[in-house]
Design a protein around this motif. Structure first.
Motif, mmCIF file in Angstrom:
data_model
loop_
_atom_site.group_PDB
_atom_site.id
_atom_site.type_symbol
_atom_site.label_atom_id
_atom_site.label_comp_id
_atom_site.label_asym_id
_atom_site.label_seq_id
_atom_site.Cartn_x
_atom_site.Cartn_y
_atom_site.Cartn_z
ATOM 1 N N SER B 190 -32.211 -0.526 29.286
ATOM 2 C CA SER B 190 -32.742 -1.198 28.776
ATOM 3 C C SER B 190 -32.995 -2.628 28.849
ATOM 4 C CB SER B 190 -31.001 -1.697 27.471
ATOM 5 O OG SER B 190 -29.828 -1.432 28.719
ATOM 6 N N ALA B 191 -33.293 -3.757 27.992
ATOM 7 C CA ALA B 191 -33.582 -4.880 28.580
ATOM 8 C C ALA B 191 -34.454 -5.764 27.770
ATOM 9 C CB ALA B 191 -35.382 -4.182 29.339
ATOM 10 N N TYR B 192 -34.692 -7.405 28.056
ATOM 11 C CA TYR B 192 -35.041 -8.430 27.468
ATOM 12 C C TYR B 192 -36.695 -7.776 27.984
ATOM 13 C CZ TYR B 192 -30.840 -10.191 27.109
ATOM 14 O OH TYR B 192 -29.155 -10.712 26.851
ATOM 15 N N GLY B 193 -37.635 -7.927 26.832
ATOM 16 C CA GLY B 193 -38.786 -7.708 27.329
ATOM 17 C C GLY B 193 -39.793 -8.968 26.837
ATOM 18 N N TRP B 194 -40.541 -10.097 26.883
ATOM 19 C CA TRP B 194 -41.276 -10.067 26.923
ATOM 20 C C TRP B 194 -42.990 -10.148 26.118
ATOM 21 C CZ3 TRP B 194 -46.185 -13.167 29.956
ATOM 22 C CH2 TRP B 194 -46.316 -14.539 29.602
ATOM 23 N N LYS B 195 -42.657 -11.028 24.993
ATOM 24 C CA LYS B 195 -43.751 -10.572 23.545
ATOM 25 C C LYS B 195 -43.430 -9.630 23.229
ATOM 26 C CE LYS B 195 -47.487 -12.683 26.359
ATOM 27 N NZ LYS B 195 -49.581 -12.337 26.607
ATOM 28 N N VAL B 196 -42.342 -9.112 23.054
ATOM 29 C CA VAL B 196 -41.929 -7.990 21.828
ATOM 30 C C VAL B 196 -41.782 -9.039 20.873
ATOM 31 C CG1 VAL B 196 -40.135 -6.662 21.365
ATOM 32 C CG2 VAL B 196 -40.821 -6.706 23.795
ATOM 33 N N THR B 197 -42.380 -8.212 19.987
ATOM 34 C CA THR B 197 -42.120 -8.638 18.433
ATOM 35 C C THR B 197 -41.944 -7.545 17.644
ATOM 36 O OG1 THR B 197 -44.223 -9.024 17.961
ATOM 37 C CG2 THR B 197 -43.528 -10.571 18.518
ATOM 38 N N PRO B 198 -40.925 -7.749 16.473
ATOM 39 C CA PRO B 198 -40.464 -8.910 16.398
ATOM 40 C C PRO B 198 -38.931 -9.262 17.696
ATOM 41 C CG PRO B 198 -39.253 -6.963 14.340
ATOM 42 C CD PRO B 198 -40.993 -6.749 14.982
ATOM 43 N N PRO B 199 -38.995 -10.054 17.976
ATOM 44 C CA PRO B 199 -37.816 -9.967 19.441
ATOM 45 C C PRO B 199 -36.830 -8.730 18.434
ATOM 46 C CG PRO B 199 -38.032 -11.936 18.827
ATOM 47 C CD PRO B 199 -38.785 -11.123 17.015
ATOM 48 N N ASP B 200 -36.466 -8.169 19.811
ATOM 49 C CA ASP B 200 -35.152 -7.320 19.900
ATOM 50 C C ASP B 200 -35.225 -7.469 21.036
ATOM 51 O OD1 ASP B 200 -33.463 -5.833 18.588
ATOM 52 O OD2 ASP B 200 -34.560 -4.950 17.221
ATOM 53 N N PHE B 201 -33.741 -6.289 21.825
ATOM 54 C CA PHE B 201 -33.646 -5.825 23.148
ATOM 55 C C PHE B 201 -34.513 -4.849 23.223
ATOM 56 C CE2 PHE B 201 -29.019 -6.865 21.821
ATOM 57 C CZ PHE B 201 -29.120 -7.796 23.233
ATOM 58 N N HIS B 202 -34.742 -3.981 24.190
ATOM 59 C CA HIS B 202 -36.319 -3.486 24.077
ATOM 60 C C HIS B 202 -35.523 -2.429 25.255
ATOM 61 C CE1 HIS B 202 -40.338 -2.303 24.688
ATOM 62 N NE2 HIS B 202 -40.809 -3.099 25.467
ATOM 63 N N ALA B 203 -36.871 -1.282 25.200
ATOM 64 C CA ALA B 203 -36.291 -0.240 25.819
ATOM 65 C C ALA B 203 -37.695 0.483 26.772
ATOM 66 C CB ALA B 203 -35.497 0.975 25.342
ATOM 67 N N VAL B 204 -37.120 0.377 28.155
ATOM 68 C CA VAL B 204 -38.512 0.901 28.679
ATOM 69 C C VAL B 204 -37.577 2.087 29.594
ATOM 70 C CG1 VAL B 204 -40.003 -0.798 28.178
ATOM 71 C CG2 VAL B 204 -38.179 -0.691 30.531
ATOM 72 N N PHE B 205 -38.813 2.572 30.030
ATOM 73 C CA PHE B 205 -37.633 3.608 31.810
ATOM 74 C C PHE B 205 -38.109 3.483 32.578
ATOM 75 C CE2 PHE B 205 -40.743 7.351 32.169
ATOM 76 C CZ PHE B 205 -42.525 6.598 31.461
ATOM 77 N N GLU B 206 -37.763 4.364 33.401
ATOM 78 C CA GLU B 206 -37.968 3.848 34.683
ATOM 79 C C GLU B 206 -38.232 5.574 35.571
ATOM 80 O OE1 GLU B 206 -35.693 -0.095 36.682
ATOM 81 O OE2 GLU B 206 -34.876 1.670 36.799
ATOM 82 N N ALA B 207 -39.179 6.116 36.537
ATOM 83 C CA ALA B 207 -39.578 7.374 36.872
ATOM 84 C C ALA B 207 -39.187 7.013 38.203
ATOM 85 C CB ALA B 207 -40.866 7.516 36.484
ATOM 86 N N TYR B 208 -38.538 7.606 39.251
ATOM 87 C CA TYR B 208 -38.354 7.833 40.946
ATOM 88 C C TYR B 208 -39.497 8.359 41.163
ATOM 89 C CZ TYR B 208 -36.055 7.908 44.876
ATOM 90 O OH TYR B 208 -35.120 7.439 46.213
ATOM 91 N N LEU B 209 -40.281 7.489 42.069
ATOM 92 C CA LEU B 209 -41.632 8.223 42.349
ATOM 93 C C LEU B 209 -41.696 7.557 44.472
ATOM 94 C CD1 LEU B 209 -43.868 7.420 39.587
ATOM 95 C CD2 LEU B 209 -42.879 8.856 40.305
#
Lengths: 279, 279, 279, 279
Positions: B190-209
């Motif tokens: 879960s994240a604060y994501g720049w340029k996300v519109t409309p502004p909201d909490f953002h979600a991305v993911f991580e892979a272990y590499l």
């Protein structure tokens, strides 16, 4: 072509049971029954009923506890309508006969409402008509593995789409769901299918195109013009070969399909549009 | 780069309630907090806790009925590790650190066990490494529509795969599921994501590499190197920004991310491999 | 009491495979290992790891194709804390240690978020504490049939609640889901269980009450104070006795639990509150 | 009793669209239409069709883009058969008319196959007949909360059983599923229901008992003998008041039911068995 088709189904009935069987082929101008015999051993009375809307033949047996063998054998002559797929068009919903509209709705195993976005994206640009349904079958054949043990009687088109494996019934459910999502009426067909191995009841589907129901088999297990239709319905929930109430144990069933007379093995596959039902 | 991030969350508490918040950014060498302030108005005591395994910052509030505004504001400096994606390899399960293994298992929203056949067929032939996960993101971006109103808090990766539409959280769940199905540990961010519109909490993911966690965002809503990580977990069930017990009504929340200093708008997208976490 | 516990697991490895085993009992003051031996035949190196948060013992094997027998045997002394259930209270979420909070969230197999309404209605009025979790177990024992063949590895608490049948793993998932829906942290426990027939790995669950984890077994297959804990986690997805990557075939496994010394068969069931874990 | 029933449905058609409406009441000896009017403003042609098996009245509109108001108003006289529930028995499957058998099978929203174990345990010991279906309705009324916003068009009986909340459609699906699981044919009924608030299309169900279809309403929103039946089918998938192809936006719909002549408000609830359909 003529085929000898049939099945032998042994049951051990534990408590008084009512069985509803749908193993006898339908009759129509394109599927004529030359001769047939339905027996239960030991003999019991049975009651037969042909559903008006579908033509499905149901037989009801009321059985006391004991061991029984249900056997059907028939000789069938198939005279399918064969057309050039190029000229078989889709019918816009505005022009569809109203009695085929129920085959547009989602059903127990065919949640066409969940698969609409995918269907539109994948098949939306394919020219409408018989070849669009063929494109659906090709996609299924390509992307879904024919595999036993992955699915069971609660498996739906939604599951098969995700798991990408299943048997003939699952292939038919997925094909039906894609068709309905595109506005093409489609229905499930239980059948005796030539060359199906291991021998078992087969499942294919029909799509309503150009004013008739055309047969499709995404499994490619056998030639579509050698399919003897038993029952049609919205999905497998409607066309079970056996529904029963009471307690019984099923023994090993046998199903057979044998061509009568010579067959041209090389010519047994067709890319033509094949239809045996108008209604 | 430096960013001002924050949120303002109004609540009307109806019965005595316990809130567990996870809105404060994690801290690490790659994500340094320059200054920050957490306030509740009217003022109440709060208790803070950093989870050892993840670094997630939890804050617990015990609230009597009334109206409150929870506000977090911080200045964050992001110094992500940026690598050439070509040299970031997958690590065979035999060599993975044992503490990342839980991120291989299916979880509440990521039924990687159901999507294995598809993942293998679609991504099995892609060369392993960072670019395979990029291929996964590209597939999601291409085949899943970013659309509100289709999914809700009970939507799983299985559903999104079928319905082909969803929001950032659904995109992340699907990406995670495909990675795990291929043997690549993956987790929700879960994240604060720049340029996300409309502004909201953002979600991305991580892979272990290649011995680190690399960030991925299949939504392409904003630059991946401008993501301020709040919480990590196996899926959204682990990283809710708010979990509460008791009865409360949420007002309209505000979330913001603003670059501090000049930004080079043209250069804000990267195809580099970006990582801010080793563990 | 002391028990000899163990398992013998034959595998045929088809392609190079990595196995992650979790069959060795945890160690704690209440569960002491007197002696033990882990062997693979033919001998291969193995790597062992104890997860910090849980104490689960994982062992990783990297295997070339061939036939192997994995065997664990140990002597365990169980010294469970036994308390009067009347005095074991629930801890309000406001006072729970933050590290047990993850056990309140829904997980892969325990969708506590879907079962909240039922749980509240059925158990909401039961006095909180150990006896409320006992009421949950009694309900499961009463309303869910212990039956093999109904569930499989994709069966969730949601399914079991509807189908009303399952095995120990399903019983545990349902108990955990009800607890979490009521705000009681709960977790899955894989175990060697005395008197479990047919002998197999057992599954029970723990609820966090009065500052400790208390054991519960809704199946009533064996005495709860004779359960040797192997692994704990949010549900079965976390505590598989075997996770593997590669292709292998499992032979018939053997699991055993034998009391060492005399047992008082009449006294083997307890209604006391039993705990072997503080963290 | 006589009722004025009707609906007004505004639509904005965006692309050429085909609408299939099912808002006009069925006609039968027990439900006579005294007068009625179906209009579309601006006027367009429509095509009407009565399904043979069910008596459902479908109307198809083919619409160019534009704004339309569809309006139906009718005066209906209800003359339900009213019987003593004590004498209405279940019919064993062996004696059921074959054309009601499809209403025993699971359907899109009524997975009676999943709820069999519960149904048998909860209702298996209730004396068979009308009062057993009443027991089913009482259970639903007692254990399921009538609540908007919990369910949507993809919610099935399985979901409602778990979540324990829903609206009239969900209540009907659950009642139907329990009936079928017990071997009682049951079907979905869309209706104009007197006293339903807020006014909307209503949903109830019918069970086949003693040679007729008897009406049941587990919501208790209004008197069952004041229900004007619109459509019957296996579940809501068959009896949507509107199915459309093309793109359109629906405005706020109005539905009304008004008694014509005096009503005895005290006498409007009945515990009698009420039937308006033989087939």
């Amino acid at each position: 072509m003529r085929y000898a088709v049939g099945c032998e189904l042994p049951y051990k009935v534990v408590t008084p049971a009512t069985m509803l069987l749908n193993v006898e082929p339908m009759r129509s101008e394109q599927q004529q029954i030359l001769r047939e015999r339905f027996t239960v051993t030991p003999a019991v009375d049975s009651e037969s009923h042909t559903a008006i809307e579908t033509g499905n033949l149901y037989r009801r047996l009321v059985l006391e506890p004991g061991e029984y063998v249900v056997r059907y054998e028939g000789h069938v002559e198939l005279k399918p309508k064969v057309r050039d797929p190029q000229v078989i068009s889709e019918i816009p919903v505005r022009d569809l006969p109203l009695n085929v509209l129920p085959y547009l709705y989602p059903s127990r195993y065919c949640q066409s409402d969940h698969l609409g976005r995918f269907a539109l994206r994948e098949f939306g640009h394919v020219p409408p008509g018989h070849e669009r349904v063929t494109a659906i079958c090709n996609w299924i054949y390509e992307y879904v593995d024919y595999l036993g043990g992955v699915s069971d009687t609660s498996t739906t088109a939604h599951d098969t789409f995700t798991q990408r494996a299943g048997v003939c019934r699952d292939f038919a459910h997925l094909g039906i769901s894609f068709c309905r999502a595109l506005g093409i009426p489609a229905r499930f067909v239980s059948a005796y299918g030539w060359k199906v191995t291991p021998p078992d009841f087969h499942a294919v589907f029909e799509a309503y195109l150009g004013g008739r129901w055309y047969l499709f088999d995404a499994t490619r297990l056998g030639p579509i013009d050698a399919v003897t239709r038993i029952g049609v319905g919205r999905d497998a929930a409607d066309t079970s070969f056996l529904t029963y109430y009471g307690q019984l144990q099923a023994g090993a069933k046998q199903i057979w399909v044998r061509p009568l007379g010579e067959t041209d093995d090389d010519a047994d596959w067709t890319t033509d549009a094949v239809s045996v039902a108008k209604v």
